[in-house]
Design an enzyme around this catalytic site. Structure first.
Site, PDB file in Angstrom:
ATOM      1  N   ASP A 100       0.669  -1.457   0.303  1.00 46.94           N
ATOM      2  CA  ASP A 100       0.297  -0.147  -0.274  1.00 46.94           C
ATOM      3  C   ASP A 100       1.063   1.194   0.541  1.00 46.94           C
ATOM      4  O   ASP A 100      -0.050   2.023  -0.436  1.00 46.94           O
ATOM      5  CB  ASP A 100      -1.411   0.200   1.123  1.00 46.94           C
ATOM      6  CG  ASP A 100      -0.372  -0.116   2.472  1.00 46.94           C
ATOM      7  OD1 ASP A 100       1.044  -0.337   2.182  1.00 46.94           O
ATOM      8  OD2 ASP A 100      -0.719   0.445   4.044  1.00 46.94           O
TER       9      ASP A 100
ATOM     10  N   ARG B 168       5.317   4.414   5.689  1.00 48.54           N
ATOM     11  CA  ARG B 168       5.231   4.333   6.801  1.00 48.54           C
ATOM     12  C   ARG B 168       5.628   3.248   7.087  1.00 48.54           C
ATOM     13  O   ARG B 168       5.840   1.906   7.452  1.00 48.54           O
ATOM     14  CB  ARG B 168       4.147   4.713   7.305  1.00 48.54           C
ATOM     15  CG  ARG B 168       2.311   4.175   6.640  1.00 48.54           C
ATOM     16  CD  ARG B 168       1.154   4.861   6.478  1.00 48.54           C
ATOM     17  NE  ARG B 168       0.353   4.767   6.251  1.00 48.54           N
ATOM     18  CZ  ARG B 168      -0.616   4.469   5.860  1.00 48.54           C
ATOM     19  NH1 ARG B 168      -0.431   5.893   5.513  1.00 48.54           N
ATOM     20  NH2 ARG B 168      -1.728   3.894   4.934  1.00 48.54           N
ATOM     21  N   ASP B 169       5.168   2.817   8.752  1.00 52.40           N
ATOM     22  CA  ASP B 169       4.192   1.552   9.397  1.00 52.40           C
ATOM     23  C   ASP B 169       3.495   0.371   9.367  1.00 52.40           C
ATOM     24  O   ASP B 169       3.017   0.169   9.518  1.00 52.40           O
ATOM     25  CB  ASP B 169       5.134   1.861  11.171  1.00 52.40           C
ATOM     26  CG  ASP B 169       3.131   2.653  11.222  1.00 52.40           C
ATOM     27  OD1 ASP B 169       2.666   3.124  10.787  1.00 52.40           O
ATOM     28  OD2 ASP B 169       3.610   2.542  12.639  1.00 52.40           O
ATOM     29  N   GLU B 170       3.760   0.275   7.469  1.00 50.44           N
ATOM     30  CA  GLU B 170       2.672  -0.408   7.734  1.00 50.44           C
ATOM     31  C   GLU B 170       3.786  -1.678   6.422  1.00 50.44           C
ATOM     32  O   GLU B 170       3.316  -2.302   7.236  1.00 50.44           O
ATOM     33  CB  GLU B 170       1.841   0.165   6.677  1.00 50.44           C
ATOM     34  CG  GLU B 170       0.113  -0.545   6.088  1.00 50.44           C
ATOM     35  CD  GLU B 170      -0.727   0.414   6.487  1.00 50.44           C
ATOM     36  OE1 GLU B 170      -1.800   0.139   6.245  1.00 50.44           O
ATOM     37  OE2 GLU B 170      -1.436   1.447   6.741  1.00 50.44           O
TER      38      GLU B 170
ATOM     39  N   ASP C 282      -5.821  -2.678  -2.457  1.00 51.04           N
ATOM     40  CA  ASP C 282      -5.041  -1.422  -3.635  1.00 51.04           C
ATOM     41  C   ASP C 282      -5.042  -2.657  -5.210  1.00 51.04           C
ATOM     42  O   ASP C 282      -4.965  -1.800  -5.815  1.00 51.04           O
ATOM     43  CB  ASP C 282      -4.767  -1.398  -2.801  1.00 51.04           C
ATOM     44  CG  ASP C 282      -4.239  -0.554  -1.241  1.00 51.04           C
ATOM     45  OD1 ASP C 282      -5.699  -0.911  -0.744  1.00 51.04           O
ATOM     46  OD2 ASP C 282      -3.786   0.315  -1.081  1.00 51.04           O
TER      47      ASP C 282
ATOM     48  N   TRP D 217     -11.948  -5.200  -1.343  1.00 53.76           N
ATOM     49  CA  TRP D 217     -10.719  -5.987  -0.616  1.00 53.76           C
ATOM     50  C   TRP D 217     -10.955  -7.577  -1.060  1.00 53.76           C
ATOM     51  O   TRP D 217      -9.685  -7.812  -1.740  1.00 53.76           O
ATOM     52  CB  TRP D 217     -10.378  -5.215   0.355  1.00 53.76           C
ATOM     53  CG  TRP D 217      -9.906  -4.274   0.815  1.00 53.76           C
ATOM     54  CD1 TRP D 217      -8.626  -3.572   1.619  1.00 53.76           C
ATOM     55  CD2 TRP D 217     -11.370  -3.310   0.297  1.00 53.76           C
ATOM     56  NE1 TRP D 217      -8.937  -2.855   1.470  1.00 53.76           N
ATOM     57  CE2 TRP D 217      -9.674  -1.992   1.063  1.00 53.76           C
ATOM     58  CE3 TRP D 217     -11.882  -2.832   0.171  1.00 53.76           C
ATOM     59  CZ2 TRP D 217     -10.198  -0.559   1.217  1.00 53.76           C
ATOM     60  CZ3 TRP D 217     -12.363  -1.823  -0.135  1.00 53.76           C
ATOM     61  CH2 TRP D 217     -11.245  -0.126   0.308  1.00 53.76           C
TER      62      TRP D 217
ATOM     63  N   GLU E 251      -2.248   8.540  -1.321  1.00 48.07           N
ATOM     64  CA  GLU E 251      -3.444   7.897  -0.547  1.00 48.07           C
ATOM     65  C   GLU E 251      -4.603   9.027  -0.771  1.00 48.07           C
ATOM     66  O   GLU E 251      -5.793   8.426  -1.249  1.00 48.07           O
ATOM     67  CB  GLU E 251      -3.108   7.432   0.940  1.00 48.07           C
ATOM     68  CG  GLU E 251      -4.235   6.594   1.591  1.00 48.07           C
ATOM     69  CD  GLU E 251      -3.285   6.393   2.671  1.00 48.07           C
ATOM     70  OE1 GLU E 251      -3.896   5.576   3.320  1.00 48.07           O
ATOM     71  OE2 GLU E 251      -2.583   7.043   3.317  1.00 48.07           O
TER      72      GLU E 251
ATOM     73  N   HIS F 257       0.616   5.747  -2.720  1.00 51.20           N
ATOM     74  CA  HIS F 257      -0.497   4.941  -2.654  1.00 51.20           C
ATOM     75  C   HIS F 257      -0.819   4.554  -4.021  1.00 51.20           C
ATOM     76  O   HIS F 257      -1.285   6.089  -4.364  1.00 51.20           O
ATOM     77  CB  HIS F 257      -1.204   5.364  -1.654  1.00 51.20           C
ATOM     78  CG  HIS F 257      -1.412   4.685  -0.785  1.00 51.20           C
ATOM     79  ND1 HIS F 257      -0.892   4.377   0.481  1.00 51.20           N
ATOM     80  CD2 HIS F 257      -2.789   3.926  -0.554  1.00 51.20           C
ATOM     81  CE1 HIS F 257      -1.663   3.460   1.360  1.00 51.20           C
ATOM     82  NE2 HIS F 257      -2.887   3.661   0.346  1.00 51.20           N
TER      83      HIS F 257
END
Length: 911
Positions: free
Chosen positions: A503, A507-509, A516, A568, A771, A792
């Protein structure tokens, strides 16, 4: 029955093009190119017992078609070059198919190298045309053929990166040497003083509890007579390190492990395996810490030169404990036997292009925001790391911090990274040194360097890394903002196609969000060759499916999210279907049809009277003040997945299943109409997304389609011709407007530069896709720092419409065997040039307005046919190649078109 517009339709090609007289042989002008096995060029190891072959023809000839092919496969290159296939000789097969051809020869053997060639016959000549020789290797097909053991470090320190080494002797001529290696963690293999290969973060990311990938390297040229040294650096990676949000570690295990099996074939026919196990040594070294989210710390004062070469003094190193696979082992640090729990369900070869360095970027600006700090602007947001060259005293520390955007004071904005520290540190040992990290990457445009003076920073370069998927598309037009939009889309794809479709890269992902991936997959395929990439990710997705048939929101699934729902989880049906269509490969459907059926069963089990509303749904994620009811979205996607599963069943010849899912679609459609559609065509929610889904998914009675389309126009115009859609509605918005006679609105939405729009972000300096539409606004500045990525790709899904509608490059039959070139000009654009390198070769559409007229240049690849459609508003005479051809202009329902085979053509239309 399902609305017919959802079927891939075909067209009848005019007889005068099918019955052309054979022309003289131009064998020297016809080449067979892009020979691939499992969508890879000369792979060192695969493990599919029936691999797929593909190739394409390149000639420059008009109307060239393959009429037959023959494939020969042998273990001996000389036999293949003598046109013999001892492992498989397909014989002459009358067929135009060149992808995929499934191997049907003798059983393939582990560790074996195979050579292959293909010859073709064409409609231009009865002569055979042979390709060059290609090759592939088979991997380790049986679990018990592995000779290596897992090894690890004697204790589990906080400082996880560790080094391993082992020396061995070669005393006779080597024929072939293949290194098979893997890790629980990520590793970098070394042999005789250098890194093996050019890939990063091997062996990648999977659900390690279900499958373990291994890598294969041909190291024959690196093996020496006499002493040799094999080694590796091992780090935490996705297996043990910080993954996703929440600052959590150890999602799959707490101990990193390494396994290496160097299989050496000698000229005399004997085989020796140098494997991880007893007598391996290990230590910690200059890499102090390394993680994807935290960054890497490196102290060059602790370097030990030559550690990966022969003759190194390893007396200070420790013995590396090893675990015999499948058996408990003694752990010295714990003083007890430990159940290794290290054998996955499957060991499999890494199935796609690895992560590599793909570009080097020079900074475009540098300034000093505060004393002792220097910010370098790389000019482009991307994923990778910085390579620095510095000079200084031993013990001086260089600190690198990364950010996507700046504050109004031109300082680093890092709040949106959340708990991802994303800082690299390098400690000098003295003098002039160059350094880059090994086991981390960042999403950034700006890098801040502290700890040294400007004079000590000799150079800073941005190193772009990503899965090495080949670019296949290009798009440019008369509007520079749209050109920047296309660049932003491609860069965002490059930044997020790192092992899996993530995604965001900063960042922390950095998770493989299913929503997506499915909204972007068609755009992804226009931009890059992602056949092997998605072959891998679909396995990750399948591994998340539970007994009820649900899949998780992300794949691989580190247990951070729950079950997926509308848009999703529907990646289960959407991704295999469009992969089949773009690459013409039924295996995408065959392999995952069971997964699709289980998903439909889950959706049905969580519905009531064919309406879905009881499970969690993200809705139209990040829409702009337009709340589409979640149950409308859930029920619409239930119908869409049923329809795609029905179509897949038809392709696979599963007639009973096709009828079953067709009936299911009809029932969902009726339920949708009865509950959500009013007599005036309104759809519950009255949002752009609600109207778009009902129209695009065929969920309206025919007599209401026009009314709903009118309401969609009103919903757009009420926003002053701006969109309000989120992740769910945006991919379908412009295609639905154009398909329903509102191309003028689609063009306005595309060309808007005021908020919210694609152009707004570009006007405000974006070099990747945001995003959020409101990722930054004049009124509020940066958006919600808790969830605000500036890289994103979901809103980049408009790219598919740019290729298929503006440029007009569309498929008619799976694999682009039959193509439509149907450009759709619009107000505000004077010309478009686009290319797409399909599985058959390059398709080109380049049009421009010429006064009151229109000019179109096209290229159609060999072994395909195309229908070239004249824009409806162009009513004048059509001239082809300056009038020097007898190609007929046809008309059907007011639509003028010509039908052509391969070649390049120029069309001029007076008006």
């Amino acid at each position: 029955m399902v609305n017919s517009r959802y079927y891939i339709c075909s067209f009848n090609l005019s007889a005068n093009h099918r019955a052309k007289k054979k022309e003289p042989n131009h064998m020297s002008n016809i080449d067979i190119k892009n020979l691939r096995v499992e969508y890879l060029v000369n792979p060192t190891a695969i493990d599919d017992p029936a691999p797929r072959f593909s190739w394409r023809l390149e000639s420059g000839e008009r109307n060239l078609e393959q009429s037959a092919y023959r494939i020969v496969v042998s273990e001996a290159k000389s036999e293949v070059e003598a046109e013999k296939g001892t492992a498989w000789d397909s014989g002459k097969i009358k067929s135009a198919v060149s992808n995929p051809i499934v191997y049907a020869g003798q059983s393939l053997k582990s560790f074996t190298k195979y050579f292959w060639r293909v010859c073709v016959w064409t409609n231009k000549s009865d002569a055979t045309i042979w390709s060059e020789t290609a090759e592939w290797g088979m991997g380790i097909l049986k679990q018990d053929e592995w000779k290596a053991c897992w090894i690890h470090y004697p204790v589990d320190p906080v400082r996880d990166p560790r080094y391993f080494r082992h020396e061995f002797k070669i005393d006779k001529p080597v024929k072939r040497a293949i290194l098979y290696s893997t890790a629980r963690g990520v590793y970098e293999p070394h042999l005789n003083g250098g890194k093996v290969g050019d890939s990063y973060f091997t062996p990648g990311w999977t659900n390690y509890n279900k499958r373990q990938h291994y890598n294969s390297y041909d190291v024959t040229s690196s093996i020496k007579q006499g002493e040799n040294a094999l080694g590796a650096i091992l780090s935490e990676g996705w297996y043990k390190g910080h993954v996703g949000f929440g600052n959590r570690m150890g999602h799959y295990g707490s101990r990193t492990l390494l396994m290496m099996d160097l299989r050496i074939e000698y000229e005399d026919g004997s085989v020796e395996n140098v494997v991880t196990g007893e007598k391996w040594k290990t230590t910690i070294g200059p890499i102090q810490e390394a993680g994807f989210l935290m960054g890497e710390k490196y102290d060059s004062r602790y370097e030990f030169a030559g550690w990966d070469d022969t003759g190194y003094d390893e007396s200070a190193w420790q013995d590396a404990p090893f675990a015999r696979r499948g058996k408990p082992y003694w752990d010295n640090s714990l003083g007890r036997m430990v159940d290794p729990l290290v054998d996955p369900v499957k060991f499999e070869t890494y199935p796609c292009e690895p992560i590599r360095e793909t570009q080097e970027i020079e900074p475009v600006d540098c300034w000093q925001p505060i004393e002792g700090s220097y910010i370098y602007d790389m000019g482009q947001n991307f994923a990778g790391f910085a390579r620095i060259k510095v000079k200084g005293k031993a013990g001086e520390i260089v600190r690198l911090r990364f950010a996507e955007i700046l504050t109004p004071q031109k300082k680093m904005y890092v709040e949106n990274l959340r708990s991802a520290v994303s800082i690299d540190e390098f400690t000098l040992s003295g003098g002039e040194q160059e350094w880059q990290p090994r086991f981390t990457f960042h999403g950034f445009r700006y890098v801040e360097i502290t700890g040294l003076t400007k004079e000590q920073i000799l150079s800073v370069k941005g190193i772009v890394v990503g899965s090495d998927t080949k670019p296949v598309g290009s798009f440019k037009c008369s509007n520079e903002m749209i050109n920047q939009l296309y660049s932003n889309i491609v860069w965002t794809q490059r930044s997020n196609f790192i092992e899996i479709p993530t995604d965001c890269p900063q960042r922390d992902e950095r998770l493989g969000w299913t929503g997506d991936a499915q909204v972007f997959i068609k755009s992804a395929m226009y931009n890059m060759d992602v056949a092997a990439f998605f072959t891998k990710w679909l396995k990750d997705l399948e591994d998340t499916q539970d007994e009820a048939g649900a899949v998780m929101n992300v794949a691989p699934d580190p247990k951070l999210t729950g079950r997926a729902d509308a848009a999703w989880g529907d990646a289960v049906t959407v991704c295999p279907w469009w992969l089949y269509n773009y690459y013409g490969d039924k295996r995408f459907l065959e392999k995952y049809f069971g997964m699709m059926e289980k998903w439909i069963a889950y959706l049905e089990s969580t519905s009531k009277d064919y309406i879905r509303s009881e499970t969690h749904c993200f809705g139209d994620w990040l829409s702009i003040n337009a709340e589409t009811p979640k149950e409308v979205i859930q029920t619409a996607f239930f119908a869409y997945s049923a329809m795609l599963t029905m179509k897949a069943a038809e392709i696979l010849g599963k007639n009973k299943e096709a009828e079953k899912y067709s009936n299911l679609f009809d029932k969902i459609k009726v339920a949708f109409i009865n509950k959500y559609v009013s007599d005036n065509g309104d759809v519950t929610g009255s949002t752009q997304t609600a109207y778009v889904l009902a129209l695009h998914f065929g969920l309206l009675p025919e007599n209401l389609r026009g009314k709903t389309a009118a309401l969609l126009r009103k919903a757009v115009e009420e926003r002053d011709c701006h969109l309000s859609t989120g992740f769910v509605g945006t991919p379908y918005l412009l295609p639905t407007l154009t398909a329903n006679g509102m191309h003028d609105l689609a063009m306005k939405l595309l060309l808007n530069e005021t908020y919210p729009s694609w152009g707004y972000s570009i006007r405000n300096g974006a070099t990747t896709i945001w995003e959020r539409w409101n990722g930054w606004t004049e009124k509020d500045g940066c958006g919600d720092a808790n969830m605000n990525s500036y890289s994103h790709y979901a809103y980049g899904s408009v790219c598919e419409w740019m290729f298929s509608t503006l440029a007009g490059i569309r498929l008619v039959s799976a694999g682009f065997d039959q193509i439509i070139i149907k450009p759709t000009p619009g107000e505000g654009m004077d010309w478009v040039e686009a290319e797409y390198e399909s599985i058959h070769g390059k398709i080109r559409s380049a049009w421009k307005k010429a006064g009151e007229g229109f000019e179109l240049a096209v290229k159609i690849p060999d072994n395909t046919r195309a229908k070239i459609v004249v824009p409806a508003e162009m009513k004048g005479a059509v001239s082809i190649d300056g009038g020097k051809t007898d190609i007929a202009v046809n008309e059907d329902n007011g639509c003028r078109f010509v039908e052509v085979g391969s070649g390049e053509y120029k069309f001029s239309i007076a008006n």
